[in-house]
Structures are given as structure tokens and as C-alpha cells.
Design a protein around this motif. Sequence first.
Motif, PDB file in Angstrom:
ATOM      1  N   PHE A 100      79.975  57.568  34.826  1.00 11.11           N
ATOM      2  CA  PHE A 100      79.207  56.327  34.631  1.00 11.11           C
ATOM      3  C   PHE A 100      77.986  56.304  35.544  1.00 11.11           C
ATOM      4  N   GLN A 101      76.848  55.871  34.994  1.00  8.92           N
ATOM      5  CA  GLN A 101      75.627  55.684  35.780  1.00  8.92           C
ATOM      6  C   GLN A 101      75.032  54.321  35.440  1.00  8.92           C
ATOM      7  N   PRO A 102      74.598  53.555  36.451  1.00  7.16           N
ATOM      8  CA  PRO A 102      73.935  52.276  36.155  1.00  7.16           C
ATOM      9  C   PRO A 102      72.657  52.503  35.342  1.00  7.16           C
ATOM     10  N   LEU A 103      72.255  51.472  34.604  1.00  8.37           N
ATOM     11  CA  LEU A 103      71.013  51.570  33.836  1.00  8.37           C
ATOM     12  C   LEU A 103      69.835  51.821  34.776  1.00  8.37           C
ATOM     13  N   PRO A 104      68.875  52.645  34.347  1.00  9.89           N
ATOM     14  CA  PRO A 104      67.842  53.095  35.285  1.00  9.89           C
ATOM     15  C   PRO A 104      66.728  52.090  35.578  1.00  9.89           C
ATOM     16  N   ARG A 105      66.503  51.123  34.677  1.00  8.77           N
ATOM     17  CA  ARG A 105      65.351  50.234  34.839  1.00  8.77           C
ATOM     18  C   ARG A 105      65.738  48.793  34.514  1.00  8.77           C
ATOM     19  N   ALA A 106      65.283  47.870  35.353  1.00  7.26           N
ATOM     20  CA  ALA A 106      65.595  46.453  35.143  1.00  7.26           C
ATOM     21  C   ALA A 106      64.442  45.696  34.486  1.00  7.26           C
ATOM     22  N   ASN A 107      63.211  46.200  34.614  1.00  5.51           N
ATOM     23  CA  ASN A 107      62.022  45.482  34.114  1.00  5.51           C
ATOM     24  C   ASN A 107      61.252  46.342  33.114  1.00  5.51           C
TER      25      ASN A 107
ATOM     26  N   GLY B 207      71.101  59.786  31.141  1.00  5.27           N
ATOM     27  CA  GLY B 207      70.962  58.999  32.359  1.00  5.27           C
ATOM     28  C   GLY B 207      69.626  58.300  32.460  1.00  5.27           C
ATOM     29  N   ASN B 208      68.569  58.927  31.929  1.00 14.85           N
ATOM     30  CA  ASN B 208      67.228  58.337  31.982  1.00 14.85           C
ATOM     31  C   ASN B 208      67.000  57.307  30.877  1.00 14.85           C
ATOM     32  N   ALA B 209      67.884  57.236  29.900  1.00 10.82           N
ATOM     33  CA  ALA B 209      67.678  56.359  28.743  1.00 10.82           C
ATOM     34  C   ALA B 209      68.159  54.938  29.031  1.00 10.82           C
ATOM     35  N   ASP B 210      67.484  53.982  28.392  1.00 11.69           N
ATOM     36  CA  ASP B 210      67.950  52.595  28.401  1.00 11.69           C
ATOM     37  C   ASP B 210      68.849  52.310  27.208  1.00 11.69           C
ATOM     38  N   CYS B 211      68.715  53.122  26.172  1.00  6.66           N
ATOM     39  CA  CYS B 211      69.517  52.944  24.957  1.00  6.66           C
ATOM     40  C   CYS B 211      69.566  54.272  24.205  1.00  6.66           C
ATOM     41  N   VAL B 212      70.745  54.633  23.692  1.00 13.08           N
ATOM     42  CA  VAL B 212      70.904  55.833  22.867  1.00 13.08           C
ATOM     43  C   VAL B 212      71.054  55.382  21.413  1.00 13.08           C
ATOM     44  N   VAL B 213      70.332  56.063  20.521  1.00 11.62           N
ATOM     45  CA  VAL B 213      70.218  55.643  19.125  1.00 11.62           C
ATOM     46  C   VAL B 213      70.723  56.743  18.203  1.00 11.62           C
TER      47      VAL B 213
ATOM     48  N   GLU C 239      79.515  60.398  24.575  1.00  7.41           N
ATOM     49  CA  GLU C 239      78.955  60.763  25.870  1.00  7.41           C
ATOM     50  C   GLU C 239      78.075  59.645  26.425  1.00  7.41           C
ATOM     51  N   ALA C 240      77.259  59.036  25.550  1.00  8.74           N
ATOM     52  CA  ALA C 240      76.376  57.951  25.987  1.00  8.74           C
ATOM     53  C   ALA C 240      77.178  56.758  26.487  1.00  8.74           C
ATOM     54  N   SER C 241      78.227  56.393  25.744  1.00  5.47           N
ATOM     55  CA  SER C 241      79.065  55.274  26.175  1.00  5.47           C
ATOM     56  C   SER C 241      79.794  55.595  27.475  1.00  5.47           C
ATOM     57  N   ALA C 242      80.272  56.831  27.608  1.00  2.00           N
ATOM     58  CA  ALA C 242      80.954  57.230  28.840  1.00  2.00           C
ATOM     59  C   ALA C 242      80.037  57.060  30.050  1.00  2.00           C
ATOM     60  N   MET C 243      78.740  57.291  29.856  1.00  2.89           N
ATOM     61  CA  MET C 243      77.779  57.178  30.948  1.00  2.89           C
ATOM     62  C   MET C 243      77.232  55.760  31.103  1.00  2.89           C
TER      63      MET C 243
ATOM     64  N   VAL D  42      79.140  48.939  30.493  1.00  4.17           N
ATOM     65  CA  VAL D  42      80.463  48.900  31.131  1.00  4.17           C
ATOM     66  C   VAL D  42      81.556  48.859  30.067  1.00  4.17           C
ATOM     67  N   ALA D  43      81.347  48.045  29.018  1.00  8.76           N
ATOM     68  CA  ALA D  43      82.337  47.947  27.932  1.00  8.76           C
ATOM     69  C   ALA D  43      82.456  49.270  27.178  1.00  8.76           C
ATOM     70  N   GLY D  44      81.327  49.967  27.010  1.00 11.39           N
ATOM     71  CA  GLY D  44      81.347  51.257  26.329  1.00 11.39           C
ATOM     72  C   GLY D  44      82.140  52.296  27.099  1.00 11.39           C
ATOM     73  N   ARG D  45      81.941  52.347  28.414  1.00  9.77           N
ATOM     74  CA  ARG D  45      82.704  53.274  29.258  1.00  9.77           C
ATOM     75  C   ARG D  45      84.199  52.996  29.136  1.00  9.77           C
ATOM     76  N   ALA D  46      84.576  51.724  29.163  1.00 14.03           N
ATOM     77  CA  ALA D  46      85.989  51.360  29.069  1.00 14.03           C
ATOM     78  C   ALA D  46      86.578  51.769  27.724  1.00 14.03           C
ATOM     79  N   LYS D  47      85.806  51.603  26.655  1.00 17.34           N
ATOM     80  CA  LYS D  47      86.291  51.966  25.315  1.00 17.34           C
ATOM     81  C   LYS D  47      86.506  53.468  25.201  1.00 17.34           C
ATOM     82  N   VAL D  48      85.576  54.262  25.724  1.00 21.85           N
ATOM     83  CA  VAL D  48      85.729  55.720  25.672  1.00 21.85           C
ATOM     84  C   VAL D  48      86.949  56.161  26.482  1.00 21.85           C
ATOM     85  N   ALA D  49      87.110  55.571  27.668  1.00 18.87           N
ATOM     86  CA  ALA D  49      88.269  55.920  28.495  1.00 18.87           C
ATOM     87  C   ALA D  49      89.578  55.572  27.786  1.00 18.87           C
ATOM     88  N   ARG D  50      89.557  54.491  27.037  1.00 15.77           N
ATOM     89  CA  ARG D  50      90.764  54.016  26.353  1.00 15.77           C
ATOM     90  C   ARG D  50      91.073  54.828  25.103  1.00 15.77           C
ATOM     91  N   GLU D  51      90.037  55.238  24.353  1.00 18.30           N
ATOM     92  CA  GLU D  51      90.249  55.792  23.018  1.00 18.30           C
ATOM     93  C   GLU D  51      89.833  57.247  22.843  1.00 18.30           C
TER      94      GLU D  51
END
Length: 383
Positions: free
Chosen positions: A187-194, A275-281, A295-299, A352-361
Amino acid sequence: MNAEKSRLRIALVCNTAWAIYTYRRGLLRMLIERGVDVSVIAPRDRTFAPLEAMGCRCVELPVASKGTNPRDDLKTLAALVREYRATRPHMVFHYTIKPNIYGSIAAKLAGVPSIAVTTGLGYVFIQKSRTASVAKRLYRFAFRFPREVWFLNQDDRQAFIDQDLLVHPERARLLHGEGVDLGDYAFQPLPRANPQTEGFFFILIGRLLWDKGVAEYVDAARRLREKYPYARFQLLGPVGVDNPSAITLDEVQAWQREGVIDYLGEAQDVRAFIGNADCVVLPSYREGVPRTLMEASAMGRPIVATDVPGCREVVENGVTGLLCDVKSADSLAQQLERLLLSSYEARADMGVAGRAKVAREFDENAVVDRYKGTIRAVTGVSL
């Protein structure tokens, strides 16, 4: 390690060695650590060297993934029959359409037990063409032979049953994705807030195919770049691949010249890009269970994807990301804009919810355990 286990021979067959190396490394590591002789049978590519360094035996296989010439397909079939008769694997796993079809037939002819893993139904179930119709008939013939046929999502399994493509429907099994290594994809926090001052980066990762929704992604990027010049739209993955739906480098370069897309080339390790992305499409037309999204959700990245088989297995709409209509640049643009304008906190919560879902499923360890159980059932050897 007992002698029986050290003699166990298992083969994995695919239309690219890259897919075996990228998606099934956890399985390979487990097999090799337990003394299994592992053969990877696929067209030669740059991953032969790292596969061999892991301890795999690599065998070059002729596969014309884009072609429909029966002579080429017979060469694939003959090569596999020769290989199976010469090496007598105790078990073979086949992946992707042509290895699934011709490998299942070859294994039957050689008297070798096999498992067919349908990693996604692709153009066969997207297009209405003579080629697709022939492929379905071949599936129906070939899939009477494997011990089991594994599907990555329930929609694909049901499609085969509904279209009467399984002579033995009781052999159909649900694998629910190939899994992701939660240690590798931390898991990595989102890279940009603004976004307005720091930019906002969307990325589509995968083989560049029209069936992945690349045209809709480019169209949506055109619209949003006009309204939000700080939004960036990246593409990462190989162009001109051996697939009927392949996009050419010239087409990608034209989008770059237009200033709509940033093409990043291709990479064996995608973690820095995620890690550098704000959203994976991924606006794909159909998937098995897409590794990129796991992988994107795990991160911890929010996702925008199409509401189609495979993608909706990973994305919980409004919770871990947003789903859009398939083949609709309008719907995709709306959902991308919605995510772009959402608060940092809302996007972080999705991650955070995506990481939890990947860990669970989708934990890779559960998938590897599934392989172990099947190998034990077929060969009698516990790993």
C-alpha cells in the motif's frame, strides 16, 4: 525432499512467456522450491532469461496468436504433442485461447493430464465473426479433454455453459482471479492532494488493444484535457502485439503529437507507475479478472473501469472505484471527471477499501493453495 516429489514434472503453456513470468511467479516459486521440474512452453521473448534464472526449463513454441491459418495451428498442435510425448509431464496447465484448444488436444493425444485455465474470453465473445464462431466450435471439441476447466469469473463460466461449449460442465471450476502478491504490491498513500497545482495522473496499463477500451480512453482524455489542462492521461504497455485487436505505434504517436496522451512505453515492473498515479483506468470490453486492477487496488489506487465481466469482480462501484458503461466514451469521461473532482479524502478512502478487498478476495497465497490441491488430486503428490 522425497524422490517422488523431485521427479514431479509440471508444464505451463501460454501464448506469451511474459504472462507466465508476470502473473504466475508465485506459483513458479512454490513449485521450484519444492523440487518440481517446471517447464514453461511459449513463444520466446525477453522473459525466457529470468524464467531460466528462477530454475524453469523454457521451451520455444510456435503460436500464431493473430493468425487463422490452420497450418500454423497444426504446427502448434504437433509441437505440443512431440513435447508431451518426449518429456511425459505429470500435469500440464494451459492458458490463453490457442494453448487451451490445441494444448488440450495434444495432452489427450499424448496421454497427459491437463487443466485449461481461461484467463479471459477476449475477442471470441466480443466479436460476432466467422473466426469467433470457429473458435467456439474448437473450444467445445477441445474442452472435453481436460480434467478441469478453470474460469476466473462467474460470467465467463456461465457463458460457456449457456452456449453449450462444455461437454462436461461438471468439470468447470471458478478460480476467482490469479491473485496478487500483497508483499510485492504494498500500500502507498496517494501522491498528490492538490490536483490543480500538482496535476492529476490517470494511467491505463496493459497490452494496447482496442478491446481494452483505449479508443474510449483517448476520446475521454480529449474532452477532459480541454476543461482540466492539469489532468494527464498516460498509457503504459506494449504496442503492435500479436493480437487481432492490436494498436500500432503510429496510432499512439499520433495521440502524443495531439497532446492528448503520454505514452510511457512498456515496463516489466509497473509498481512505480501505479505509485505515481492518482487513478488507474481500464475501460475494457471484457476481462478474466484483470491483474492490473488487482495490483492497483493492492497499492491503494482508486479505479475507473467498465461494468463488464472481470472488471466488476475487482471494482466495487462507489467504494473502491467507479464503473462506467462499456464502449461509451461519454460514460467514461463522466466517471473520470467525477473522480477528478472528488476530494483527496474520498479518493484515499477508495484506495484503502480497495486494498482491503484485494487482501480479502485476491491474495495470491490462496490461488497457490488451489494449484497445490489440484496437483495433489491429479498426481497424488503433496507439495
